[in-house]
Design an enzyme around this catalytic site. Structure first.
Site, PDB file in Angstrom:
ATOM      1  N   SER A   1       0.922  -0.961   0.062  1.00 55.90           N
ATOM      2  CA  SER A   1      -0.180   0.049   0.224  1.00 55.90           C
ATOM      3  C   SER A   1       0.958   1.108   0.019  1.00 55.90           C
ATOM      4  CB  SER A   1      -0.970   0.054   1.241  1.00 55.90           C
ATOM      5  OG  SER A   1      -1.760   1.185   1.418  1.00 55.90           O
TER       6      SER A   1
ATOM      7  N   LYS B   1      -1.054  -0.907  -4.544  1.00 58.22           N
ATOM      8  CA  LYS B   1      -2.209  -0.323  -4.214  1.00 58.22           C
ATOM      9  C   LYS B   1      -1.843   0.996  -3.909  1.00 58.22           C
ATOM     10  CE  LYS B   1      -4.716  -0.088   0.374  1.00 58.22           C
ATOM     11  NZ  LYS B   1      -5.508  -0.810   1.480  1.00 58.22           N
TER      12      LYS B   1
ATOM     13  N   LYS C   1      -3.037   5.074  -2.452  1.00 54.29           N
ATOM     14  CA  LYS C   1      -3.993   5.853  -1.755  1.00 54.29           C
ATOM     15  C   LYS C   1      -4.585   7.166  -2.624  1.00 54.29           C
ATOM     16  CE  LYS C   1      -4.010   3.901   2.266  1.00 54.29           C
ATOM     17  NZ  LYS C   1      -5.294   3.113   2.666  1.00 54.29           N
TER      18      LYS C   1
ATOM     19  N   ASP D   1      -7.189   2.853  -3.166  1.00 58.88           N
ATOM     20  CA  ASP D   1      -7.645   2.981  -1.969  1.00 58.88           C
ATOM     21  C   ASP D   1      -8.157   4.328  -1.694  1.00 58.88           C
ATOM     22  OD1 ASP D   1      -8.892   2.660   0.650  1.00 58.88           O
ATOM     23  OD2 ASP D   1      -7.250   1.500   1.565  1.00 58.88           O
TER      24      ASP D   1
ATOM     25  N   GLU E   1     -11.102   0.555  -3.444  1.00 61.11           N
ATOM     26  CA  GLU E   1     -11.371   0.267  -1.804  1.00 61.11           C
ATOM     27  C   GLU E   1     -11.904   1.196  -1.214  1.00 61.11           C
ATOM     28  OE1 GLU E   1      -7.834  -1.222  -0.142  1.00 61.11           O
ATOM     29  OE2 GLU E   1      -8.728  -1.098   1.944  1.00 61.11           O
TER      30      GLU E   1
ATOM     31  N   ASP F   1     -13.742  -1.986   2.920  1.00 60.83           N
ATOM     32  CA  ASP F   1     -12.679  -1.997   4.158  1.00 60.83           C
ATOM     33  C   ASP F   1     -13.656  -1.465   5.260  1.00 60.83           C
ATOM     34  OD1 ASP F   1     -11.014  -1.631   6.078  1.00 60.83           O
ATOM     35  OD2 ASP F   1      -9.532  -0.525   4.577  1.00 60.83           O
TER      36      ASP F   1
ATOM     37  N   LYS G   1      -9.549  -7.205   7.775  1.00 57.13           N
ATOM     38  CA  LYS G   1      -8.440  -6.712   8.742  1.00 57.13           C
ATOM     39  C   LYS G   1      -8.989  -7.278  10.262  1.00 57.13           C
ATOM     40  CE  LYS G   1      -7.122  -2.212   6.657  1.00 57.13           C
ATOM     41  NZ  LYS G   1      -7.556  -0.695   6.775  1.00 57.13           N
TER      42      LYS G   1
ATOM     43  N   GLY H   1      -3.994  -4.064   6.280  1.00 58.11           N
ATOM     44  CA  GLY H   1      -3.007  -3.822   6.825  1.00 58.11           C
ATOM     45  C   GLY H   1      -3.395  -2.444   7.589  1.00 58.11           C
TER      46      GLY H   1
HETATM   47  O1  OSB Z   1      -7.361   1.693   4.323  1.00 60.56           O
HETATM   48  O2  OSB Z   1      -5.912   0.023   4.151  1.00 60.56           O
HETATM   49  C1  OSB Z   1      -6.032   1.099   4.818  1.00 60.56           C
HETATM   50  C2  OSB Z   1      -2.974   2.146   6.632  1.00 60.56           C
HETATM   51  C3  OSB Z   1      -3.755   2.624   7.931  1.00 60.56           C
HETATM   52  C4  OSB Z   1      -5.198   2.774   7.879  1.00 60.56           C
HETATM   53  C5  OSB Z   1      -5.985   2.487   6.818  1.00 60.56           C
HETATM   54  C6  OSB Z   1      -5.300   1.523   5.676  1.00 60.56           C
HETATM   55  C7  OSB Z   1      -3.960   1.617   5.423  1.00 60.56           C
HETATM   56  C8  OSB Z   1      -3.076   0.924   4.721  1.00 60.56           C
HETATM   57  C9  OSB Z   1      -1.686   0.578   4.987  1.00 60.56           C
HETATM   58  O3  OSB Z   1      -3.651   0.910   3.462  1.00 60.56           O
HETATM   59  C10 OSB Z   1      -1.715  -0.812   4.883  1.00 60.56           C
HETATM   60  C11 OSB Z   1      -0.189  -1.152   5.360  1.00 60.56           C
HETATM   61  O4  OSB Z   1       0.646  -1.329   4.608  1.00 60.56           O
HETATM   62  O5  OSB Z   1      -0.199  -1.895   6.656  1.00 60.56           O
HETATM   63 MG    MG Z   2      -8.365   0.637   2.946  1.00 61.74          MG
END
Ligand code: OSB
Ligand code: MG
Length: 356
Positions: free
Chosen positions: A123, A149, A151, A176, A201, A226, A250, A278
């Site tokens: 991510s 992925k 953001k 995401d 996402e 999510d 998660k 994550g």
């Molecule tokens: O939405 O998946 C998410 C990190 C913090 C809060 C929300 C998210 C995330 C990530 C990071 O996308 C995933 C990771 O590398 O742990």
């Molecule tokens: Mg997410």
């Protein structure tokens, strides 16, 4: 624990993680769990402080000194506390760690996971510029990660996605949004369809199902949920109304292994693929994520990646490593399969409370 580099999402920027660990001792075994809440209540309403309160004043007193035939038994006992899934998960998962050691089984096996290795993605946060984003994508693709992925948020979506697709036409790519859009943005979200994304996402409300179903009817890109999914009821309703085609599981968000396995089963029965999300976990939460990802429905690469992407030094040994093919080996040793580095944890500790 300071992150090696800041991680930015549509809701904010994280530079240092503040993590509550739960250590549970029972019958000569020690189990560990991690509260995966963010520092601020921006992903969901939980924070390390709310988790501390819920654990100290409710969940721990209800657990201490009792006999349990299975770690999943605590789910029923925790039920009077509405929500607070991440607080619940930390304690329940520590008990799963203990149960796996008692039964001399890897945690993955104990919960019914059979995969020997799990496929991994990364991510990538919002970056200051597109060249910096492309550099980051190139590095992770070269490292072998199977899926990228990124953001996104309004103002950081079409251009970065276009730049990535132009330079990397073949990679498995997804976006995401962490709830950064609303149904009013539907025409804008339709533009995502031309990037051949595996999924988008949580584009809409953090607790929404209905609007996501409306959106999914208007776009070809699969919607993945999510934030909105905490229980099997959430998953069932989301799937039934067509709010998503994929679900991110998660452990913290669904309240621990019992909830995660149940959501996994609902999705599997309905042929909805799942993957492991994550929360910038330390090695302890990461080890739990690896165990969960060994379940058969986890067919898509998740957000579980190498310790060295986050930390100068993790709090477990060995650290989590990823092969050149973008996979993590599921440990074969009993319990977590990674050892918490207790002296390092003590050194990082700013607050501690014991209950006997
Ligand atoms: O939405 O998946 C998410 C990190 C913090 C809060 C929300 C998210 C995330 C990530 C990071 O996308 C995933 C990771 O590398 O742990
Ligand atoms: Mg997410």
């Amino acid at each position: 624990m300071p992150l090696l580099s800041p991680f930015e999402t549509s809701f904010g920027r994280t530079t240092t993680r503040r993590i509550v660990l739960v250590r549970a001792d029972a019958e000569g075994f020690t189990g560990w769990g991690e509260v995966t809440a963010g520092e601020s209540p921006f992903y969901n309403y939980e924070t390390p402080e709310t988790a501390w309160h819920i654990l100290r004043d409710f969940l721990i007193p209800w657990t201490l000194g009792k006999e349990w035939s299975s770690p999943g038994d605590v789910v029923r006992v925790f039920r009077p506390v509405r929500g607070h899934y991440m607080a619940k998960a930390a304690l329940e998962n520590a008990l799963w760690d203990i149960a796996a050691q008692q039964k001399n089984l890897p945690l993955a096996k104990l919960i019914g996971g059979n995969l020997q290795e799990i496929p991994c993605g990364v991510s990538i946060g919002i970056k200051p510029s597109i060249p910096e984003l492309l550099e980051s994508v190139a590095r992770e693709v070269a490292a072998g990660y199977q899926r990228i992925k990124v953001k996104v948020k309004p103002g950081w979506d079409i251009n970065p996605l276009d730049a990535i697709r132009t330079k990397f036409p073949q990679i498995l790519l997804m976006a995401d949004a962490n709830s950064a859009y609303s149904l009013a943005d539907i025409e804008h979200l339709k533009e995502f369809d031309r990037f051949n994304l595996m999924m988008v996402e949580q584009p809409l409300g953090w607790d929404d199902l209905l609007d996501h179903a409306k959106l999914q009817r208007e776009i070809t890109t699969p919607v993945c949920l999510d934030e909105s999914i905490h229980t099997t009821d959430d998953a069932r309703k989301a799937i039934d109304i067509g709010a998503c085609k994929i679900i991110n599981i998660k452990l913290g968000r669904v309240g621990g292994f019992t909830g995660a396995c149940a959501v996994h089963d609902v999705c599997r029965a309905r042929r909805i693929p799942v993957w492991c999300g994550g929360m910038l976990e330390s090695g302890i939460g990461r080890a739990h994520n690896i165990a969960m990802s060994a379940l058969p429905g986890f067919t898509l690469p998740g957000d579980v990646s190498a310790s060295k992407r986050y930390w100068s030094e993790d709090i477990i040994e060995p650290e989590v490593t990823v092969s050149a093919q973008g996979t993590i080996q599921v440990p074969k040793a009993a319990g977590l399969g990674f050892s918490p580095k207790v002296p390092r944890i003590e050194k990082l500790t700013v607050r501690k409370e014991s209950f006997e």
